[in-house]
Motif scaffolding. Structure first.
Motif, PDB file in Angstrom:
ATOM      1  N   ALA A   1     -48.440 -46.482  26.190  1.00  0.00           N
ATOM      2  CA  ALA A   1     -49.038 -45.712  25.094  1.00  0.00           C
ATOM      3  C   ALA A   1     -50.423 -46.264  24.768  1.00  0.00           C
ATOM      4  CB  ALA A   1     -48.146 -45.780  23.860  1.00  0.00           C
ATOM      5  N   GLN A   2     -51.377 -45.334  24.552  1.00  0.00           N
ATOM      6  CA  GLN A   2     -52.746 -45.726  24.229  1.00  0.00           C
ATOM      7  C   GLN A   2     -52.936 -45.931  22.730  1.00  0.00           C
ATOM      8  OE1 GLN A   2     -55.335 -46.054  26.511  1.00  0.00           O
ATOM      9  NE2 GLN A   2     -54.014 -45.590  28.265  1.00  0.00           N
ATOM     10  N   ARG A   3     -52.160 -45.220  21.924  1.00  0.00           N
ATOM     11  CA  ARG A   3     -52.293 -45.253  20.466  1.00  0.00           C
ATOM     12  C   ARG A   3     -50.908 -45.283  19.834  1.00  0.00           C
ATOM     13  NH1 ARG A   3     -54.693 -39.787  19.099  1.00  0.00           N
ATOM     14  NH2 ARG A   3     -52.931 -39.264  20.471  1.00  0.00           N
ATOM     15  N   PRO A   4     -50.806 -45.782  18.598  1.00  0.00           N
ATOM     16  CA  PRO A   4     -49.504 -45.770  17.924  1.00  0.00           C
ATOM     17  C   PRO A   4     -48.924 -44.367  17.819  1.00  0.00           C
ATOM     18  CG  PRO A   4     -51.060 -47.139  16.718  1.00  0.00           C
ATOM     19  CD  PRO A   4     -51.837 -46.446  17.796  1.00  0.00           C
ATOM     20  N   GLU A   5     -49.816 -43.358  17.665  1.00  0.00           N
ATOM     21  CA  GLU A   5     -49.349 -41.977  17.502  1.00  0.00           C
ATOM     22  C   GLU A   5     -48.670 -41.439  18.752  1.00  0.00           C
ATOM     23  OE1 GLU A   5     -52.742 -42.753  17.063  1.00  0.00           O
ATOM     24  OE2 GLU A   5     -52.306 -43.340  14.981  1.00  0.00           O
ATOM     25  N   ASP A   6     -48.878 -42.122  19.886  1.00  0.00           N
ATOM     26  CA  ASP A   6     -48.276 -41.661  21.135  1.00  0.00           C
ATOM     27  C   ASP A   6     -46.788 -42.019  21.226  1.00  0.00           C
ATOM     28  OD1 ASP A   6     -50.750 -40.725  21.860  1.00  0.00           O
ATOM     29  OD2 ASP A   6     -51.264 -42.498  23.058  1.00  0.00           O
ATOM     30  N   LEU A   7     -46.310 -42.852  20.324  1.00  0.00           N
ATOM     31  CA  LEU A   7     -44.907 -43.269  20.347  1.00  0.00           C
ATOM     32  C   LEU A   7     -44.064 -42.341  19.485  1.00  0.00           C
ATOM     33  CD1 LEU A   7     -45.324 -47.138  19.888  1.00  0.00           C
ATOM     34  CD2 LEU A   7     -44.830 -45.924  22.013  1.00  0.00           C
ATOM     35  N   SER A   8     -42.900 -41.993  19.998  1.00  0.00           N
ATOM     36  CA  SER A   8     -41.982 -41.170  19.204  1.00  0.00           C
ATOM     37  C   SER A   8     -41.187 -42.053  18.247  1.00  0.00           C
ATOM     38  CB  SER A   8     -41.017 -40.423  20.122  1.00  0.00           C
ATOM     39  OG  SER A   8     -40.117 -41.343  20.743  1.00  0.00           O
ATOM     40  N   LYS A   9     -40.599 -41.433  17.240  1.00  0.00           N
ATOM     41  CA  LYS A   9     -39.774 -42.162  16.277  1.00  0.00           C
ATOM     42  C   LYS A   9     -38.610 -42.849  16.994  1.00  0.00           C
ATOM     43  CE  LYS A   9     -37.456 -41.466  11.790  1.00  0.00           C
ATOM     44  NZ  LYS A   9     -36.099 -41.891  12.100  1.00  0.00           N
ATOM     45  N   ARG A  10     -38.037 -42.180  17.968  1.00  0.00           N
ATOM     46  CA  ARG A  10     -36.911 -42.751  18.696  1.00  0.00           C
ATOM     47  C   ARG A  10     -37.330 -43.985  19.493  1.00  0.00           C
ATOM     48  NH1 ARG A  10     -32.473 -39.401  22.279  1.00  0.00           N
ATOM     49  NH2 ARG A  10     -31.219 -41.205  22.886  1.00  0.00           N
ATOM     50  N   GLN A  11     -38.512 -43.955  20.096  1.00  0.00           N
ATOM     51  CA  GLN A  11     -38.991 -45.109  20.859  1.00  0.00           C
ATOM     52  C   GLN A  11     -39.221 -46.317  19.946  1.00  0.00           C
ATOM     53  OE1 GLN A  11     -42.351 -43.109  22.643  1.00  0.00           O
ATOM     54  NE2 GLN A  11     -41.307 -42.887  24.629  1.00  0.00           N
ATOM     55  N   ILE A  12     -39.772 -46.054  18.769  1.00  0.00           N
ATOM     56  CA  ILE A  12     -39.990 -47.151  17.813  1.00  0.00           C
ATOM     57  C   ILE A  12     -38.658 -47.732  17.370  1.00  0.00           C
ATOM     58  CG2 ILE A  12     -40.866 -47.726  15.510  1.00  0.00           C
ATOM     59  CD1 ILE A  12     -43.031 -45.578  15.950  1.00  0.00           C
ATOM     60  N   GLU A  13     -37.684 -46.865  17.112  1.00  0.00           N
ATOM     61  CA  GLU A  13     -36.366 -47.342  16.687  1.00  0.00           C
ATOM     62  C   GLU A  13     -35.675 -48.113  17.803  1.00  0.00           C
ATOM     63  OE1 GLU A  13     -34.413 -43.835  15.323  1.00  0.00           O
ATOM     64  OE2 GLU A  13     -35.240 -44.000  13.280  1.00  0.00           O
ATOM     65  N   THR A  14     -35.955 -47.765  19.055  1.00  0.00           N
ATOM     66  CA  THR A  14     -35.402 -48.520  20.185  1.00  0.00           C
ATOM     67  C   THR A  14     -35.908 -49.950  20.157  1.00  0.00           C
ATOM     68  OG1 THR A  14     -35.222 -46.541  21.570  1.00  0.00           O
ATOM     69  CG2 THR A  14     -35.241 -48.672  22.699  1.00  0.00           C
ATOM     70  N   LEU A  15     -37.220 -50.121  19.921  1.00  0.00           N
ATOM     71  CA  LEU A  15     -37.789 -51.471  19.813  1.00  0.00           C
ATOM     72  C   LEU A  15     -37.195 -52.205  18.619  1.00  0.00           C
ATOM     73  CD1 LEU A  15     -39.840 -53.677  20.620  1.00  0.00           C
ATOM     74  CD2 LEU A  15     -41.476 -52.559  19.078  1.00  0.00           C
ATOM     75  N   GLU A  16     -37.083 -51.520  17.488  1.00  0.00           N
ATOM     76  CA  GLU A  16     -36.549 -52.152  16.283  1.00  0.00           C
ATOM     77  C   GLU A  16     -35.113 -52.622  16.504  1.00  0.00           C
ATOM     78  OE1 GLU A  16     -39.154 -49.907  12.805  1.00  0.00           O
ATOM     79  OE2 GLU A  16     -37.319 -48.971  13.555  1.00  0.00           O
ATOM     80  N   ALA A  17     -34.344 -51.838  17.258  1.00  0.00           N
ATOM     81  CA  ALA A  17     -32.970 -52.244  17.572  1.00  0.00           C
ATOM     82  C   ALA A  17     -32.969 -53.487  18.466  1.00  0.00           C
ATOM     83  CB  ALA A  17     -32.224 -51.100  18.249  1.00  0.00           C
ATOM     84  N   MET A  18     -33.901 -53.552  19.421  1.00  0.00           N
ATOM     85  CA  MET A  18     -33.998 -54.710  20.299  1.00  0.00           C
ATOM     86  C   MET A  18     -34.353 -55.968  19.506  1.00  0.00           C
ATOM     87  SD  MET A  18     -36.065 -52.956  23.475  1.00  0.00           S
ATOM     88  CE  MET A  18     -36.128 -54.417  24.501  1.00  0.00           C
ATOM     89  N   LEU A  19     -35.165 -55.800  18.472  1.00  0.00           N
ATOM     90  CA  LEU A  19     -35.608 -56.932  17.661  1.00  0.00           C
ATOM     91  C   LEU A  19     -34.620 -57.282  16.554  1.00  0.00           C
ATOM     92  CD1 LEU A  19     -39.380 -55.992  17.234  1.00  0.00           C
ATOM     93  CD2 LEU A  19     -38.432 -57.740  18.741  1.00  0.00           C
ATOM     94  N   GLY A  20     -33.688 -56.370  16.287  1.00  0.00           N
ATOM     95  CA  GLY A  20     -32.769 -56.589  15.184  1.00  0.00           C
ATOM     96  C   GLY A  20     -33.368 -56.228  13.844  1.00  0.00           C
ATOM     97  N   HIS A  21     -34.413 -55.410  13.850  1.00  0.00           N
ATOM     98  CA  HIS A  21     -35.027 -54.963  12.599  1.00  0.00           C
ATOM     99  C   HIS A  21     -34.327 -53.710  12.088  1.00  0.00           C
ATOM    100  CE1 HIS A  21     -39.199 -57.035  13.265  1.00  0.00           C
ATOM    101  NE2 HIS A  21     -38.185 -57.863  13.401  1.00  0.00           N
ATOM    102  N   GLY A  22     -34.528 -53.430  10.805  1.00  0.00           N
ATOM    103  CA  GLY A  22     -34.026 -52.189  10.248  1.00  0.00           C
ATOM    104  C   GLY A  22     -34.733 -50.998  10.869  1.00  0.00           C
TER     105      GLY A  22
END
Length: 493
Positions: free
Chosen positions: A356-377
């Motif tokens: 991704a070139q910009r934050p806007e290029d990421l979907s909500k689901r992709q961000i939540e995937t990272l958050e799950a990997m990190l153990g974040h809410g």
């Protein structure tokens, strides 16, 4: 007040009548605590002042800690871990119990290493042994507590020593090292207070987990408990050997952690370090060596291990940044680190298929995937901290590009406070994988020398510069071509 109550207690005992345990002064202190304390069992005159079941001797827990609803397990774990990272003694004990799978509903998250980590944290926590009120010395050579809260905390620590010894006794050397590294990392996130605790853990003038040496549970752990009074069984004579071996005592490490506490800017830490230097004739001689070692010291992890148990309930990352330096470094992430580096880290981790070139290029689901990997809410919004963690996670998992970026972030103080020792580590990791730019950076380290991190070494600098050129890095390659051209012209003459 304490002396008067002590004399009164002594007179009452001589008449065979137990002194009142709930005195006004203690009640005033306990009213300020977050947990309402109930009776913790009677205190007898022997070494074992608790009687009856564990439930009757343990300190009460609020509902938020003792709930066992299976569907709320992950939420409960996150809440406990937040409290435990913030040095809540009872949250640490409860995590030790959860990961030990004391309850059948916790079998899916059973993890002996994590259980031992939090039991060790609870034992090193002065919330567990600092007395609320004291009276005259008892037969152990220590101060006898007056409050029932002191008694039930003593019982909790007695049990924690026993459980930790059993867990560590069933572990391999590598597993014990994993427990030790996790404790060191957690304490290193607590600034001066955490470093001072680490200093006590390595200081032979304290108990096994940094408590006063004459602390009742410390003496029992050393094997100088009931056995000294002729009342103990063989287990008490041996103490708890596995728990005692977790942190080896030595003056250099004790001095090192006192020194690191001072580097946080804490005034009290400076006073304590001077006291440490004066406490034994040989200690001050390590000063120069420790100063160099402190510049090279780095925590065992980039952030807390996020390997999830089999259940899929992740270890949440509670080590939030602290202080102005952290906040300033994080604030630079949005404006000074091109987002493409975060995008490439996410692609390496398998979160996205393209960078991704910009934050806007990421979907909500992709961000939540990272958050799950990190153990974040699951917030669905990529924070600056999560951008840092994405690069760290990719670096830890072997991406030479992320390792290079992380090294630059440490060198420049972007996203993370500047740390030249940490920067050197990640330049070295990337160079080991053949990254030409990292080899160029290593050449600069050795050419200039960085105090305490890399000594000036011209031969090493030249070797890394040549390796960098051969790996195709532009500036080095251009310089190497110019040198080779000069050599060629000289030979033709």
């Amino acid at each position: 007040m304490a002396d008067a109550d002590g004399e009164h207690g002594q007179r009452s005992r001589s008449r065979g009548v137990r002194a009142p345990l709930a005195i006004a002064g203690v009640a005033g202190v306990l009213a300020l605590t977050a947990v309402a304390m109930a009776s913790c069992g009677d205190r007898g005159n022997g070494v074992r002042f608790w009687q009856g079941s564990q439930a009757s001797n343990s300190c009460p827990r609020p509902d938020s800690m003792s709930g066992s609803e299976f569907n709320a397990q992950e939420t409960g774990l996150r809440a406990l871990r937040r409290g435990a990272f913030q040095n809540d003694f009872f949250a640490q004990l409860e995590l030790g119990a959860r990961y030990s799978a004391v309850k059948a509903t916790d079998k899916n998250i059973e993890d002996p290493i994590e259980a031992a980590t939090w039991l060790a944290m609870a034992l090193s926590n002065d919330e567990g042994y600092a007395p609320i009120n004291r009276t005259r010395r008892d037969g152990w050579g220590g101060w006898r507590p007056l409050s029932r809260y002191d008694d039930c905390r003593a019982f909790e620590r007695h049990e924690a020593y026993r459980k930790l010894d059993r867990l560590l006794g069933n572990m391999t050397v590598d597993e014990q090292s994993a427990v030790r590294d996790r404790v060191i990392y957690i304490l290193s996130t607590q600034d001066a207070e955490g470093y001072r605790t680490l200093a006590r853990l390595h200081d032979g003038l304290y108990g096994p987990f940094g408590e006063p040496e004459d602390n009742r549970e410390a003496r029992e752990a050393w094997g100088r408990g009931n056995a000294e009074r002729g009342q103990g069984r063989d287990r008490n004579r041996r103490g708890y050997p596995s728990a005692l071996g977790l942190f080896q005592r030595n003056d250099v490490d004790a001095y090192l952690y006192n020194y690191l506490a001072v580097q946080t800017g804490d005034v009290g830490a400076y006073v304590l370090m001077r006291d440490f230097e004066r406490s034994a004739p040989s200690r001050a001689q390590y000063q120069r060596f420790v100063e160099v070692k402190a510049r090279q010291w780095t925590p065992p992890f980039e952030f807390y291990p996020n390997t999830a148990p089999q259940s899929g309930v992740p270890f949440s990352d509670e080590s939030r940044p602290r202080g102005d330096a952290w906040e300033y470094a994080l604030g630079r992430m949005g404006s000074e680190l091109p987002f493409i580096h975060v995008g490439r880290a996410l692609r390496y981790l398998g979160v996205t298929e393209t960078a991704a070139q910009r934050p806007e290029d990421l979907s909500k689901r992709q961000i939540e995937t990272l958050e799950a990997m990190l153990g974040h809410g699951m917030e669905g919004r990529l924070s600056h901290l999560e951008r840092v963690r994405a690069i760290q996670l990719a670096a830890v998992n072997g991406s030479s590009e992320a390792q290079l970026v992380l090294a630059v972030m440490y060198a420049e103080g972007i996203g993370l406070p500047a740390d030249y020792a940490r920067a050197f580590k990640w330049f070295e990791e990337a160079a080991r994988q053949g990254n030409g730019e990292a080899k160029f950076a290593m050449s600069s380290y050795f050419a200039l020398g960085v105090a305490g991190v890399a000594d000036q070494d011209k031969a090493q600098a030249v070797a890394y510069r040549i390796d960098s050129a051969l790996a195709g890095f532009g500036p080095s390659a251009g310089r190497l071509q110019a040198v080779l051209a000069q050599v060629s012209r000289a030979q033709r003459r």
